[in-house]
Design a protein around this motif. Structure first.
Motif, PDB file in Angstrom:
ATOM      1  N   THR A  95      42.590  32.051  34.763  1.00  0.00           N
ATOM      2  CA  THR A  95      43.563  32.901  35.470  1.00  0.00           C
ATOM      3  C   THR A  95      43.247  34.376  35.265  1.00  0.00           C
ATOM      4  N   ILE A  96      42.821  34.737  34.050  1.00  0.00           N
ATOM      5  CA  ILE A  96      42.468  36.137  33.763  1.00  0.00           C
ATOM      6  C   ILE A  96      41.307  36.577  34.655  1.00  0.00           C
ATOM      7  N   GLN A  97      40.240  35.782  34.689  1.00  0.00           N
ATOM      8  CA  GLN A  97      39.049  36.160  35.473  1.00  0.00           C
ATOM      9  C   GLN A  97      39.381  36.265  36.964  1.00  0.00           C
ATOM     10  N   GLN A  98      40.175  35.327  37.460  1.00  0.00           N
ATOM     11  CA  GLN A  98      40.532  35.318  38.882  1.00  0.00           C
ATOM     12  C   GLN A  98      41.425  36.502  39.239  1.00  0.00           C
ATOM     13  N   SER A  99      42.410  36.814  38.374  1.00  0.00           N
ATOM     14  CA  SER A  99      43.378  37.882  38.662  1.00  0.00           C
ATOM     15  C   SER A  99      42.748  39.271  38.594  1.00  0.00           C
ATOM     16  N   LEU A 100      41.744  39.439  37.718  1.00  0.00           N
ATOM     17  CA  LEU A 100      41.187  40.783  37.489  1.00  0.00           C
ATOM     18  C   LEU A 100      39.814  40.986  38.134  1.00  0.00           C
ATOM     19  N   LYS A 101      39.367  40.035  38.935  1.00  0.00           N
ATOM     20  CA  LYS A 101      37.979  40.072  39.443  1.00  0.00           C
ATOM     21  C   LYS A 101      37.677  41.292  40.314  1.00  0.00           C
ATOM     22  N   ASN A 102      38.694  41.885  40.951  1.00  0.00           N
ATOM     23  CA  ASN A 102      38.436  43.020  41.858  1.00  0.00           C
ATOM     24  C   ASN A 102      38.580  44.389  41.195  1.00  0.00           C
ATOM     25  N   ILE A 103      38.887  44.415  39.906  1.00  0.00           N
ATOM     26  CA  ILE A 103      39.031  45.692  39.198  1.00  0.00           C
ATOM     27  C   ILE A 103      37.644  46.243  38.870  1.00  0.00           C
ATOM     28  N   LYS A 104      37.422  47.516  39.212  1.00  0.00           N
ATOM     29  CA  LYS A 104      36.086  48.108  39.059  1.00  0.00           C
ATOM     30  C   LYS A 104      35.862  48.737  37.684  1.00  0.00           C
ATOM     31  N   GLN A 106      36.164  49.351  33.424  1.00  0.00           N
ATOM     32  CA  GLN A 106      35.846  48.484  32.280  1.00  0.00           C
ATOM     33  C   GLN A 106      37.081  48.106  31.473  1.00  0.00           C
ATOM     34  N   GLU A 107      38.195  48.781  31.744  1.00  0.00           N
ATOM     35  CA  GLU A 107      39.424  48.504  30.996  1.00  0.00           C
ATOM     36  C   GLU A 107      40.594  48.344  31.956  1.00  0.00           C
ATOM     37  N   PHE A 108      41.576  47.542  31.535  1.00  0.00           N
ATOM     38  CA  PHE A 108      42.764  47.346  32.369  1.00  0.00           C
ATOM     39  C   PHE A 108      43.950  47.042  31.460  1.00  0.00           C
ATOM     40  N   THR A 109      45.107  47.643  31.796  1.00  0.00           N
ATOM     41  CA  THR A 109      46.328  47.397  31.033  1.00  0.00           C
ATOM     42  C   THR A 109      47.353  46.734  31.944  1.00  0.00           C
ATOM     43  N   LEU A 110      47.883  45.600  31.477  1.00  0.00           N
ATOM     44  CA  LEU A 110      48.906  44.862  32.220  1.00  0.00           C
ATOM     45  C   LEU A 110      50.244  45.020  31.501  1.00  0.00           C
ATOM     46  N   SER A 111      51.210  45.665  32.157  1.00  0.00           N
ATOM     47  CA  SER A 111      52.553  45.810  31.587  1.00  0.00           C
ATOM     48  C   SER A 111      53.452  44.755  32.205  1.00  0.00           C
ATOM     49  N   ILE A 112      54.093  43.967  31.337  1.00  0.00           N
ATOM     50  CA  ILE A 112      54.905  42.837  31.795  1.00  0.00           C
ATOM     51  C   ILE A 112      56.356  43.094  31.411  1.00  0.00           C
ATOM     52  N   VAL A 140      49.513  44.024  27.683  1.00  0.00           N
ATOM     53  CA  VAL A 140      48.252  43.349  27.378  1.00  0.00           C
ATOM     54  C   VAL A 140      47.109  44.251  27.823  1.00  0.00           C
ATOM     55  N   LYS A 141      46.192  44.521  26.909  1.00  0.00           N
ATOM     56  CA  LYS A 141      45.023  45.345  27.246  1.00  0.00           C
ATOM     57  C   LYS A 141      43.785  44.457  27.336  1.00  0.00           C
ATOM     58  N   PHE A 142      43.006  44.670  28.386  1.00  0.00           N
ATOM     59  CA  PHE A 142      41.782  43.909  28.622  1.00  0.00           C
ATOM     60  C   PHE A 142      40.587  44.866  28.638  1.00  0.00           C
ATOM     61  N   ASN A 143      39.423  44.358  28.248  1.00  0.00           N
ATOM     62  CA  ASN A 143      38.194  45.116  28.487  1.00  0.00           C
ATOM     63  C   ASN A 143      37.157  44.181  29.102  1.00  0.00           C
ATOM     64  N   HIS A 144      36.181  44.796  29.760  1.00  0.00           N
ATOM     65  CA  HIS A 144      35.185  44.006  30.488  1.00  0.00           C
ATOM     66  C   HIS A 144      33.807  44.254  29.900  1.00  0.00           C
ATOM     67  N   THR A 145      33.157  43.157  29.516  1.00  0.00           N
ATOM     68  CA  THR A 145      31.743  43.235  29.119  1.00  0.00           C
ATOM     69  C   THR A 145      30.980  42.464  30.206  1.00  0.00           C
ATOM     70  N   THR A 146      30.669  41.218  29.922  1.00  0.00           N
ATOM     71  CA  THR A 146      30.115  40.371  30.993  1.00  0.00           C
ATOM     72  C   THR A 146      31.248  39.666  31.738  1.00  0.00           C
ATOM     73  N   ARG A 147      32.448  39.668  31.118  1.00  0.00           N
ATOM     74  CA  ARG A 147      33.653  39.075  31.703  1.00  0.00           C
ATOM     75  C   ARG A 147      34.868  39.781  31.108  1.00  0.00           C
TER      76      ARG A 147
END
Length: 481
Positions: A95-104, A106-112, A140-147
């Motif tokens: 679900t994470i990979q599918q939901s964030l696949k279009n973000i360009k 390297q970092e993304f913050t999701l506020s819930i 929730v904070k995400f970062n992108h390396t290869t995924r």
């Protein structure tokens, strides 16, 4: 049902919600009105949920009072367990990979906010995190390396919500608080391979080596595969069907992480995470016993505002207990007022609330072993030589660190002691408990409800023998059946 939103400073609460009262954490924790309230749902929106903070205690005491808190203490502790966060990262990966696949970036913050995000496209992901952690304001904070990877998950306070989100959050809040049911994850059942968790470095293990061998030997006879595992084996836990914890349990050690992961994966468990959370906190225990009208030594929950009047109720000498004291660690005796004030000041630096209890000397404590609401062994634990407790960890001679014990048939236990033990264990739910009871002037009183009680070869099994071990193994099998 009464609904309350609990915050640190109600005067700074920005949202308008119908039919719900907003109160301060201090009021909820210290006003006797809330201790006596029978039906209530408590929405804990304190700014800090850290261990033994006011936010932590709001949820803990809500559970002790029979109220329904969101988040629960279990949810709060889950956020702090890095191992659990990593498990979540793996479980939610698709679900994470599918939901964030279009973000360009390297970092993304999701506020819930109450299970929702201001952007509709993150609805599924937001709901997934909310259902798992049950925390109203989550970041929730995400970062992108290869995924995409989860970098951190934390609860946030109302003050951390950006101004541009306030209008949406107001809308989410009204939707949320108008509900009559709140999602709670369901557990599943499974078959039988048993992991017995043991920490070789445990200073006070709940089972000695001979007892552990007994568990393994009897498990084999009952057609159960049993294996000793250690804290380093968390990643292997999902290959088992049941977990039996035989290391000291604390909210902040790996035993809780094992219990929580086992519960999430549907394993049969002794003991449940709820039992660890409740029994490891003396503040919860004091409140729960008081609400159930179970006799204890005179007990008062101590905080910075009432510490100067405590001795009027409990007298001197008095016993002071850290909320998470076990095996006599973190339990102090104050003989004078000066000593009391010094000890209280030190202990309140570690926790917002502690316990003060009337000192009730006795030659021994009853220990009644309760398994799923039924007594299955009974012991008399005598005080350590020349000491006021069963354990004296400061004794120079190792043989004097622990008092003697007698194991007796259950029918020899006074009826009022036995009934009190059964009633006390029921407060904590199904599980394995050791209830410590003193009898002073012919009056029994509960001193402690212990999760993960001792099952030692040559002590707790001295009367009933192998039955003590087989009863526990049978209880795990019944959980699976």
């Amino acid at each position: 049902m009464n609904k309350y939103i609990v915050v640190n400073q109600p005067e700074k609460w920005n949202f308008s919600i119908e039919n719900i009262k907003v109160i301060s954490s201090q009021e909820y924790l210290t006003n006797p009105e809330f201790s006596l309230l029978k039906k209530a749902r408590i929405f804990n929106l304190c700014k800090d949920y850290s261990y033994q903070s006011k936010g932590y205690y709001v949820s803990l005491l809500a559970e002790a009072r029979g109220h329904l808190p969101i988040p629960t203490v279990k949810n709060i502790v889950d956020l702090k367990a890095l191992k659990l966060v990593r498990i979540v990262s793996d479980e939610f990966d698709d679900t994470i990979q599918q939901s964030l696949k279009n973000i360009k970036s390297q970092e993304f913050t999701l506020s819930i906010y109450f299970g929702q995000n201001v952007a509709q496209k993150y609805k599924e992901l937001s709901l997934l995190f909310y259902k798992h952690f049950q925390v109203p304001f989550l970041r929730v904070k995400f970062n992108h390396t290869t995924r995409w990877n989860i970098q951190s998950i934390k609860a946030i306070s109302e003050s951390e919500i950006p101004a541009e989100h306030i209008e949406s959050v107001q809308h989410f809040a009204n939707q949320y608080f108008s509900k009559t049911r709140y999602d709670i994850p369901k557990l599943t059942k499974s078959d039988f391979d048993l992991a017995i968790l043991v920490n070789p470095k445990d200073p006070a293990p709940p089972s000695n080596v001979k007892a552990l061998k007994k568990f393994i030997e009897l498990a084999e006879k009952m057609n159960i595969y049993a294996e000793i595992i250690e804290p380093k084996d968390l990643s292997r836990l999902s290959s088992f069907d049941a977990l039996f914890i035989r290391q000291s349990t604390e909210v902040n050690n790996e035993a809780y992480a094992f219990a929580r992961k086992a519960q999430q994966e549907g394993l049969a468990i002794i003991d449940y995470p709820d039992a660890i959370l409740k029994c490891c906190n003396k503040v919860y225990m004091a409140e729960a016993l008081q609400n159930a009208n179970i006799h204890t030594p005179k007990t008062i929950i101590v905080h910075k505002d009432n510490k100067h009047v405590v001795l009027e109720k409990v007298g001197l000498p008095c016993v002071l207990k850290a909320p998470d004291s076990t095996f006599s660690f973190g339990v102090k005796k104050a003989k004078t007022e000066t000593e009391y004030l010094e000890l209280v000041s030190e202990m309140l630096k570690e926790s917002d609330l502690i316990i003060a209890q009337e000192f009730c000397p006795s030659d021994y404590d009853w220990r009644i072993g309760i398994l799923d609401d039924k007594p299955f062994y009974a012991c008399k634990y005598y005080m350590a030589k020349g000491h006021w407790q069963i354990y004296n960890w400061k004794a120079k001679n190792k043989d004097n660190q622990e008092g003697d014990a007698d194991c007796l048939p259950i029918e020899d236990v006074p009826k009022k002691v036995l009934n009190m033990a059964i009633k006390s264990a029921k407060l904590m739910g199904k599980g394995l408990y050791g209830i410590d009871i003193k009898v002073v002037n012919n009056i029994p009183m509960v001193i402690e409800i212990n999760d993960n009680p001792n099952i030692d070869f040559g002590i707790e099994d001295n009367y009933y023998g192998d039955t003590v071990y087989s009863q526990i193994l049978l209880a795990l099998k019944k959980r699976l059946d």
